[in-house]
Design an enzyme around this catalytic site. Structure first.
Site, PDB file in Angstrom:
ATOM      1  N   GLU A  51       0.834  -1.215   0.000  1.00  0.00           N
ATOM      2  CA  GLU A  51       0.000   0.000   0.000  1.00  0.00           C
ATOM      3  C   GLU A  51       0.865   1.259   0.000  1.00  0.00           C
ATOM      4  O   GLU A  51       0.623   2.189  -0.778  1.00  0.00           O
ATOM      5  CB  GLU A  51      -0.932   0.019   1.219  1.00  0.00           C
ATOM      6  N   ASN A  55       1.301   3.834  -3.126  1.00  0.00           N
ATOM      7  CA  ASN A  55       0.934   5.248  -2.979  1.00  0.00           C
ATOM      8  C   ASN A  55       2.048   6.168  -3.473  1.00  0.00           C
ATOM      9  O   ASN A  55       1.781   7.158  -4.148  1.00  0.00           O
ATOM     10  CB  ASN A  55       0.612   5.564  -1.516  1.00  0.00           C
ATOM     11  N   ARG A 110      -9.234   3.499  -8.114  1.00  0.00           N
ATOM     12  CA  ARG A 110      -8.722   3.372  -6.748  1.00  0.00           C
ATOM     13  C   ARG A 110      -9.873   3.593  -5.772  1.00  0.00           C
ATOM     14  O   ARG A 110     -10.792   4.357  -6.042  1.00  0.00           O
ATOM     15  CB  ARG A 110      -7.608   4.378  -6.474  1.00  0.00           C
TER      16      ARG A 110
HETATM   17  N1  LIG Z   1       2.941   9.024  -1.109  1.00  0.00           N
HETATM   18  C1  LIG Z   1       1.901   9.836  -1.398  1.00  0.00           C
HETATM   19  N2  LIG Z   1       2.113  10.981  -2.101  1.00  0.00           N
HETATM   20  C2  LIG Z   1       1.086  11.802  -2.417  1.00  0.00           C
HETATM   21  N3  LIG Z   1      -0.203  11.570  -2.049  1.00  0.00           N
HETATM   22  C3  LIG Z   1      -0.468  10.451  -1.350  1.00  0.00           C
HETATM   23  C4  LIG Z   1       0.567   9.533  -0.972  1.00  0.00           C
HETATM   24  N4  LIG Z   1      -0.010   8.529  -0.281  1.00  0.00           N
HETATM   25  C5  LIG Z   1      -1.320   8.809  -0.209  1.00  0.00           C
HETATM   26  N5  LIG Z   1      -1.616   9.973  -0.840  1.00  0.00           N
HETATM   27  C6  LIG Z   1      -2.951  10.611  -0.929  1.00  0.00           C
HETATM   28  O1  LIG Z   1      -3.801  10.013   0.037  1.00  0.00           O
HETATM   29  C7  LIG Z   1      -4.959   9.470  -0.609  1.00  0.00           C
HETATM   30  C8  LIG Z   1      -5.440   8.249   0.119  1.00  0.00           C
HETATM   31  O2  LIG Z   1      -4.507   7.164   0.005  1.00  0.00           O
HETATM   32  P1  LIG Z   1      -5.035   5.673   0.121  1.00  0.00           P
HETATM   33  O3  LIG Z   1      -3.912   4.759  -0.109  1.00  0.00           O
HETATM   34  O4  LIG Z   1      -5.788   5.528   1.387  1.00  0.00           O
HETATM   35  O5  LIG Z   1      -6.109   5.568  -1.069  1.00  0.00           O
HETATM   36  P2  LIG Z   1      -5.825   5.512  -2.644  1.00  0.00           P
HETATM   37  O6  LIG Z   1      -4.393   5.260  -2.901  1.00  0.00           O
HETATM   38  O7  LIG Z   1      -6.398   6.734  -3.245  1.00  0.00           O
HETATM   39  O8  LIG Z   1      -6.701   4.259  -3.098  1.00  0.00           O
HETATM   40  P3  LIG Z   1      -6.291   2.714  -2.861  1.00  0.00           P
HETATM   41  O9  LIG Z   1      -5.100   2.685  -1.955  1.00  0.00           O
HETATM   42  O10 LIG Z   1      -7.508   2.116  -2.232  1.00  0.00           O
HETATM   43  O11 LIG Z   1      -6.017   2.162  -4.186  1.00  0.00           O
HETATM   44  C9  LIG Z   1      -4.554   9.253  -2.052  1.00  0.00           C
HETATM   45  O12 LIG Z   1      -5.648   9.264  -2.949  1.00  0.00           O
HETATM   46  C10 LIG Z   1      -3.614  10.445  -2.283  1.00  0.00           C
HETATM   47  O13 LIG Z   1      -4.344  11.621  -2.530  1.00  0.00           O
HETATM   48 MG   LIG Z   2      -3.346   3.742  -1.954  1.00  0.00          MG
END
Ligand SMILES: Nc1ncnc2c1ncn2[C@@H]1O[C@H](COP(=O)(O)OP(=O)(O)OP(=O)(O)O)[C@@H](O)[C@H]1O
Ligand SMILES: [Mg+2]
Lengths: 150, 118
Positions: A51, A55, A110
């Protein structure tokens, strides 16, 4: 209270190619394996690493390739600390980003469940981020005691 | 050893089953997403089943893959289910609350009209 001591550590840096998501899982789980985690504990850790690394790949370095640094520390109380760091776009509001179902994904594939899954699989999750500078995710998990052998 | 994410299609009656194998992460999901959508567009089945029995790893990208296919199937008026997740995969599905959104079936799948499908 006894202070816990770091007994081993590693650091690896990978470019944010999506193929490295599975490489990151394999590297971390191979390293953590020396603490003899249960199958379930190792599965939880693999998913949490996946995860965080995903990200950094899809959000941090959207449309670009950058370096993702992964650090793992093992402690003598059987706890594991995993850090995943990128120098990508960063997060505007970390508290909002960590809420279940929150996503900034543009193509609708996502679900906004990544942070929620990490929180379920690990004991603690801390996210630090600066827009335009990058994101650091630190997660910890204490492994169950080893079965007593005669 | 790393297992590339792949998809194998079976058709039985009016139901298309997409059997997914390997690691369903962001990398893997991206490889098979378009393949499933293309197969659905050419076959035009009445139901779509994602068989997860041979998925060796899944994270939130797999949830996204399932929800994406579910909403496309719904738009086309098709029935939709995922089948036979392993314990590890089931844990992710449950944590993401998928059991409240899509049908999760174990064993042989029968679509709404009771036709044996897979
Ligand atoms: N390393 C990162 N850099 C920039 N933004 C991030 C980062 N990690 C998370 N985010 C932000 O936080 C949000 C939530 O992250 P999360 O992993 O919970 O959900 P997601 O990645 O959008 O979906 P999923 O993980 O379910 O595929 C992301 O949509 C993004 O906007
Ligand atoms: Mg994610």
């Amino acid at each position: 209270m006894k202070k816990k001591n770091c007994i081993n550590s590693m650091r690896v840096s990978l470019p944010s190619f999506s193929v490295n998501e599975s490489a990151a899982r394999a590297i971390v789980s191979a390293f953590v394996a020396q603490l003899n985690p249960t199958f379930d504990e190792l599965s939880d850790i693999k998913c949490a690493v996946s995860e965080a690394v995903t990200n950094s790949t899809v959000h941090g370095y959207r449309n670009v390739i950058g370096q993702i640094t992964i650090g793992v520390r093992l402690f003598d109380d059987r706890s594991v600390r995993i850090e995943v760091k990128d120098k990508g776009r960063g997060i505007e509001d970390v508290e909002v980003a960590m809420q279940p179902l929150f996503t900034t994904d543009p193509d609708g594939e996502r679900s906004g469940m990544g942070f929620t899954l990490i929180e379920n699989f690990m004991d603690t999750l801390a996210v630090k981020s600066k827009p335009g500078r990058g994101t650091r995710v630190v997660m910890k998990k204490k492994l169950s005691a080893l079965p007593v052998t005669r | 050893m790393k297992e590339e994410c792949k998809v194998i299609f079976r058709t039985s009656g009016d139901v298309l089953t997409a059997a997914i194998t390997g690691e369903v992460d962001h990398h893997g999901a991206r490889r098979i997403r378009a393949k499933i959508d293309e197969e659905v567009m050419t076959e035009r089945p009445r139901g779509l089943v994602l068989d997860l029995s041979r998925v060796s790893f899944m994270d939130s990208s797999g949830i996204g893959l399932i929800l994406g296919r579910f909403s496309k199937a719904s738009e086309m008026g098709m029935s939709f289910a995922v089948s036979n997740p392993s314990d590890g995969t089931k844990k992710i599905l449950d944590l993401a609350g998928m059991d409240r959104i899509v049908r999760i079936v174990c064993g042989k799948y029968r679509d709404e009209r009771g036709e044996k499908a897979v």
